[in-house]
Every structure is written in structure tokens, then in C-alpha cells.
Design a protein around this motif. Structure first.
Motif, short mmCIF file in Angstrom:
data_model
loop_
_atom_site.label_atom_id
_atom_site.label_comp_id
_atom_site.label_asym_id
_atom_site.label_seq_id
_atom_site.Cartn_x
_atom_site.Cartn_y
_atom_site.Cartn_z
N ALA A 102 0.66 -1.26 -0.17
CA ALA A 102 -0.19 0.18 0.02
C ALA A 102 0.94 1.21 0.18
O ALA A 102 0.52 2.34 -0.90
CB ALA A 102 -0.84 0.06 1.18
N ALA A 103 1.67 1.17 0.65
CA ALA A 103 2.98 2.50 0.85
C ALA A 103 3.40 2.66 -0.64
O ALA A 103 3.56 3.90 -0.85
CB ALA A 103 3.86 2.31 1.93
N VAL A 104 4.05 1.52 -1.22
CA VAL A 104 4.59 1.69 -2.29
C VAL A 104 3.66 2.41 -3.60
O VAL A 104 3.73 3.22 -4.23
CB VAL A 104 5.34 0.54 -2.79
CG1 VAL A 104 5.83 0.48 -4.06
CG2 VAL A 104 6.45 0.07 -1.74
N LYS A 105 2.60 1.52 -3.50
CA LYS A 105 1.26 1.88 -4.35
C LYS A 105 1.02 3.39 -4.36
O LYS A 105 0.77 4.10 -5.35
CB LYS A 105 0.10 1.11 -4.47
CG LYS A 105 0.13 -0.31 -4.90
CD LYS A 105 -1.00 -0.93 -4.80
CE LYS A 105 -0.88 -2.25 -5.55
NZ LYS A 105 -2.34 -3.05 -5.37
N ILE A 106 1.12 3.74 -3.07
CA ILE A 106 0.72 5.42 -2.81
C ILE A 106 1.52 6.39 -3.21
O ILE A 106 1.39 7.56 -3.48
CB ILE A 106 0.15 5.45 -1.44
CG1 ILE A 106 -0.87 6.83 -1.11
CG2 ILE A 106 1.05 5.79 -0.63
CD1 ILE A 106 -2.42 6.02 -1.61
N GLY A 107 2.85 5.87 -3.28
CA GLY A 107 4.00 6.76 -3.93
C GLY A 107 5.25 7.01 -3.03
O GLY A 107 6.13 7.59 -3.19
#
Length: 185
Positions: A102-107
Motif C-alpha cells: 500500500a505504501a509503495v502504491k501510494i507513492g
């Protein structure tokens, strides 16, 4: 937290926003990152982090995932919207794959589990993404990781042993014995 400074290439803009609700950790990491050449701004909440990310978007950011007033990913989103080229590392006490994704997907650029020292944070912020980083010099033992996790859940349950035991899916007496012992090294 290590305080040895290492010379790392920062680029033209050394601005760094650190968002964490643990004041002692926040100050220690801030000082350690200043020694490494960053220009540090500290925030203790999602609201403070979003305000800083919106008004003065930094080139680098270190954001705790769980904050007193919400989710650190809100700060990541605000910063990514204002400065898409920023390098963001998300810190968390929970090393779950779902939150990392989730953290990587959000940026987020990278994701580190606490406790992470200043060298690990600096390398994560400044890595080019080529290859894996070197393994940590002195990683925590499995017993210590378990102890840290139990302590965090215990604190989040307002030091209620029964509730903590229920959430950890363990017997209350077993948890009491663990809590009565000293922390492993």
C-alpha cells in the motif's frame, strides 16, 4: 539509533520532512539526519505533516505509517501531489507485506520496519534502486522483534493484558510471563 555520519550524495535540495508521533525518536532521527547534510523539518502528526508537505514540499521525507491522528499515507499522498519527484520512506512498527505494498502504491520510494537507524534511513532515501541494499550490520534478534511487537500491541491496548492476549491470539498467563521478563537483546 546510530549517530555516525556518512557522506552521501544529496543533490541540490537537501530538504527532509520527518513525520513521527514518537517525539524522542523524531528528535534523534532529525539530529542524525542533519549530521548527514539534510535540512530537516519535523512534524508529529498527519495534520502537521500535510501542512509542511503542501506549503514547503521537501525533496525527501520519512513518514511513520501509524500516527496518533491518522495514517501517514495521507502525508505521502499530499507530498506526492505537490512534489512527484520526492523520495519518501515509510517507517512502521508492523512489517506486514500488505502495508508495504500500500505504501509503495501510494507513492513511497521505500519501506522500513522500526527500529531503523539513521544509516538505514539515509541509504533508503538516497538509493538509486539498483540492486538490494547490504544486510544490516547488527540486525535485531527474532526474540527482540517478537518482544517489540508484543510491547507495541500491549501499549495500543492501554496496557490491558487480557485484551492484548486476545489480539495476539495467546493465553493471558503466557503473555503475563512474557511481560514479566526483561527484554531480549
Amino acid at each position: 539509533m546510530e549517530t555516525d555520519s556518512e557522506a552521501l550524495p544529496l543533490g541540490d535540495d537537501p530538504s527532509l520532512l520527518i513525520v513521527d508521533d514518537d517525539e524522542a525518536f523524531l528528535r534523534r532521527l532529525g539530529k542524525a539526519m542533519e549530521k548527514r547534510g539534510f535540512t530537516v523539518e519535523l512534524a508529529q502528526s498527519v495534520a502537521e505533516g500535510r501542512a509542511a508537505a503542501t506549503s514547503r514540499p521537501p525533496a525527501y521525507a520519512v513518514v511513520d505509517l501509524r500516527l496518533e491522528d491518522g495514517n501517514g499515507l495521507d502525508v505521502v499522498e499530499a507530498l506526492r501531489a505537490r512534489r512527484p519527484d520526492s523520495r519518501i520512506v515509510v517507517l512502521t512498527g508492523y512489517g506486514a507485506i500488505a502495508t508495504a505494498v500500500a505504501a509503495v502504491k501510494i507513492g513511497a520510494t521505500d519501506y522500513l520496519s522500526k527500529p531503523a537507524d539513521a544509516n538505514e534511513v539515509a541509504h533508503a532515501l538516497l538509493s538509486t534502486g539498483e540492486g538490494l541494499p547490504p544486510p544490516p550490520e547488527n540486525p535485531m534478534s527474532a526474540d527482540r522483534v517478537r518482544w517489540e511487537h508484543i510491547q507495541r500491541v500491549y501499549e495500543q491496548c492501554d496496557r490491558n493484558v487480557s485484551e492484548t492476549a486476545r489480539r495476539l491470539n495467546m493465553h493471558r498467563r503466557t503473555l503475563q510471563r512474557i511481560l514479566a521478563k526483561r527484554s531480549p537483546r
